[in-house]
Design a protein around this motif. Structure first.
Motif, PDB file in Angstrom:
ATOM      1  N   ILE A 264       1.010  -1.177  -0.111  1.00 40.38           N
ATOM      2  CA  ILE A 264      -0.088  -0.129  -0.085  1.00 40.38           C
ATOM      3  C   ILE A 264       1.019   1.153  -0.196  1.00 40.38           C
ATOM      4  N   ILE A 265       0.883   1.743  -1.038  1.00 38.04           N
ATOM      5  CA  ILE A 265       1.952   3.129  -1.252  1.00 38.04           C
ATOM      6  C   ILE A 265       1.134   4.384  -0.677  1.00 38.04           C
ATOM      7  N   VAL A 266       1.588   5.041   0.264  1.00 35.25           N
ATOM      8  CA  VAL A 266       1.057   6.172   0.872  1.00 35.25           C
ATOM      9  C   VAL A 266       2.005   7.422   0.822  1.00 35.25           C
ATOM     10  N   ALA A 267       1.357   8.477   0.442  1.00 36.73           N
ATOM     11  CA  ALA A 267       2.092   9.774   0.151  1.00 36.73           C
ATOM     12  C   ALA A 267       2.474  10.159   1.672  1.00 36.73           C
ATOM     13  N   CYS A 268       3.660  10.619   1.949  1.00 35.17           N
ATOM     14  CA  CYS A 268       4.023  11.506   3.298  1.00 35.17           C
ATOM     15  C   CYS A 268       4.191  13.047   3.167  1.00 35.17           C
ATOM     16  N   GLY A 269       4.272  13.588   4.258  1.00 39.55           N
ATOM     17  CA  GLY A 269       4.234  14.986   4.136  1.00 39.55           C
ATOM     18  C   GLY A 269       5.435  15.574   3.080  1.00 39.55           C
ATOM     19  N   ASP A 270       6.566  14.958   2.937  1.00 40.41           N
ATOM     20  CA  ASP A 270       7.749  15.655   2.257  1.00 40.41           C
ATOM     21  C   ASP A 270       7.434  15.215   0.718  1.00 40.41           C
ATOM     22  N   GLU A 271       6.461  14.596   0.395  1.00 39.12           N
ATOM     23  CA  GLU A 271       5.893  14.176  -1.142  1.00 39.12           C
ATOM     24  C   GLU A 271       6.379  12.808  -1.181  1.00 39.12           C
ATOM     25  N   TYR A 272       7.343  12.277  -0.637  1.00 38.26           N
ATOM     26  CA  TYR A 272       7.917  10.973  -0.884  1.00 38.26           C
ATOM     27  C   TYR A 272       6.982   9.803  -0.288  1.00 38.26           C
ATOM     28  N   GLY A 273       7.060   8.680  -0.701  1.00 38.83           N
ATOM     29  CA  GLY A 273       6.074   7.660  -0.625  1.00 38.83           C
ATOM     30  C   GLY A 273       6.639   6.742   0.409  1.00 38.83           C
ATOM     31  N   LEU A 274       5.476   5.791   1.130  1.00 41.61           N
ATOM     32  CA  LEU A 274       6.183   4.859   1.835  1.00 41.61           C
ATOM     33  C   LEU A 274       5.010   3.582   1.483  1.00 41.61           C
ATOM     34  N   SER A 275       5.750   2.378   1.223  1.00 41.98           N
ATOM     35  CA  SER A 275       5.077   1.088   1.076  1.00 41.98           C
ATOM     36  C   SER A 275       4.822   0.291   2.255  1.00 41.98           C
ATOM     37  N   LEU A 276       3.536   0.245   2.713  1.00 43.98           N
ATOM     38  CA  LEU A 276       3.203  -0.365   3.949  1.00 43.98           C
ATOM     39  C   LEU A 276       3.248  -2.029   3.366  1.00 43.98           C
ATOM     40  N   GLN A 277       3.862  -2.820   4.279  1.00 39.81           N
ATOM     41  CA  GLN A 277       4.196  -4.061   3.957  1.00 39.81           C
ATOM     42  C   GLN A 277       3.595  -5.324   4.933  1.00 39.81           C
ATOM     43  N   GLU A 278       3.424  -4.783   6.139  1.00 40.50           N
ATOM     44  CA  GLU A 278       2.556  -5.844   7.071  1.00 40.50           C
ATOM     45  C   GLU A 278       1.833  -4.919   7.917  1.00 40.50           C
ATOM     46  N   VAL A 279       0.440  -5.390   8.088  1.00 40.07           N
ATOM     47  CA  VAL A 279      -0.224  -4.691   8.760  1.00 40.07           C
ATOM     48  C   VAL A 279      -1.226  -5.437   9.678  1.00 40.07           C
ATOM     49  N   GLN A 280      -2.094  -4.737  10.744  1.00 45.91           N
ATOM     50  CA  GLN A 280      -2.925  -5.480  11.475  1.00 45.91           C
ATOM     51  C   GLN A 280      -4.152  -4.900  11.600  1.00 45.91           C
ATOM     52  N   PRO A 281      -5.238  -5.295  10.904  1.00 44.00           N
ATOM     53  CA  PRO A 281      -6.681  -4.498  11.232  1.00 44.00           C
ATOM     54  C   PRO A 281      -7.072  -4.911  12.654  1.00 44.00           C
TER      55      PRO A 281
END
Length: 313
Positions: A264-281
């Motif tokens: 899950i690619i998410v935009a951050c405040g400095d315009e760069y992205g972060l890819s979420l790899q492991e999550v827990q709903p």
């Protein structure tokens, strides 16, 4: 004297190296898990395995007489969890020595490992010091350092520092016994603090940079785990990676793409992205993003914005 996993190798080393461990002092059993059943601290479990006497005072100042009754030459502490009173500090002829998980005078306090990762430090270490009434302010006896790897979590670093501290103590004890140490005062001008983590530190603020969010996620793994709000629920983020892409047209926290291959690619405040790899709903076990997207994550839409620090209650 110690309580969590960090202190277990220290106790084991003292016993296996042939030192006479007169008593082990640790925190009382505490409720743990969904059923809130009393659980033994890891140090208590190790002490019982070794057949050692254990004391678990609620307040250490009320147990000083019992602790000093066998007349110990030295008291060793590692992540015990309480400040020691002067009556205890002045008792042993060789003093009270603490194993602290930072390169003092940086990161005095209860969360030095988490904070070093969160701050993006490249190096940390352990310090042996004489204990005083002020937290982590005593004169230093020895230090050892190690690099913080780009992928280190707080948990991985915890294990490395526990072993490093144990080894440093093993090497330093004969020097202390020979009274051949020259304690070094800490430079107050260089003091920084790492107090116990607050609940607010667990929440991801997507307005900050991708590096800051990445370090926060690593620094909160495996406990307490960083989270973001997804609608009305919390989504814990266990593992992520930084991307080289910039998304200047996207809002901080906005989902740019969501695929099993990329995460899950998410935009951050400095315009760069972060890819979420492991999550827990909420209410589920942690899982790979690919599994999440095949299940509950199917309702996650590109363009959706995760909660940020300003909107979360």
């Amino acid at each position: 004297m110690g309580t969590p996993d960090f202190a277990v190798p220290v106790l084991s080393m003292l016993w296996h190296e042939g030192h006479t461990v007169l008593k082990v002092i640790t925190q009382p059993d505490r409720p743990k898990g969904r059923k809130q059943q009393p659980a033994k601290p890891p140090v208590k479990e190790e002490a019982e395995r070794l057949g050692l006497e254990v004391l678990q005072p609620e307040k250490v100042k009320e147990a000083v007489t019992d602790i000093l009754d066998p007349h110990p030459d030295l008291v060793v502490t590692a992540a015990y969890g309480q400040l020691l009173p002067e009556s205890l500090l002045s008792g042993p002829p060789y003093g009270c020595v603490n194993v602290h998980a930072s390169l003092l005078p940086k990161y005095r306090g209860g969360a030095p490992i988490h904070q070093a990762v969160i701050d993006g430090e490249k190096e940390t270490g352990v310090t042996l010091m004489y204990m005083v009434k002020k937290m982590d302010a005593g004169d230093m006896l020895a230090q050892a350092s190690l690099p913080i790897e780009e992928t280190d979590t707080a948990g991985a670093l915890h294990d490395k520092l526990s072993e490093l501290g144990t080894d440093l103590l093993r090497k330093t004890l004969p020097v202390i016994a020979a009274r051949n140490v020259t304690p070094e005062p800490q430079e107050e001008a260089h003091v920084t603090y790492a107090p116990n983590l607050s609940r607010g530190q667990e929440r991801i603020d997507w307005q900050t940079s991708a590096d800051a969010v990445y370090n926060q996620i690593r620094g909160m793994n495996p406990w307490p785990v960083a989270y973001t709000h997804w609608g009305d629920d919390r989504l814990k983020i266990w593992r992520a990676s930084r991307t080289s892409e910039r998304f200047p047209q996207k809002k901080p926290g906005e989902v740019v793409r969501a695929t099993a291959d990329e995460g899950i690619i998410v935009a951050c405040g400095d315009e760069y992205g972060l890819s979420l790899q492991e999550v827990q709903p909420a209410g589920k076990k942690k899982m790979a993003v690919s599994d999440f997207l095949r299940g509950r994550g199917q309702s996650l839409a590109v363009g959706e914005v995760f909660g940020n620090g300003e909107n979360d209650g």
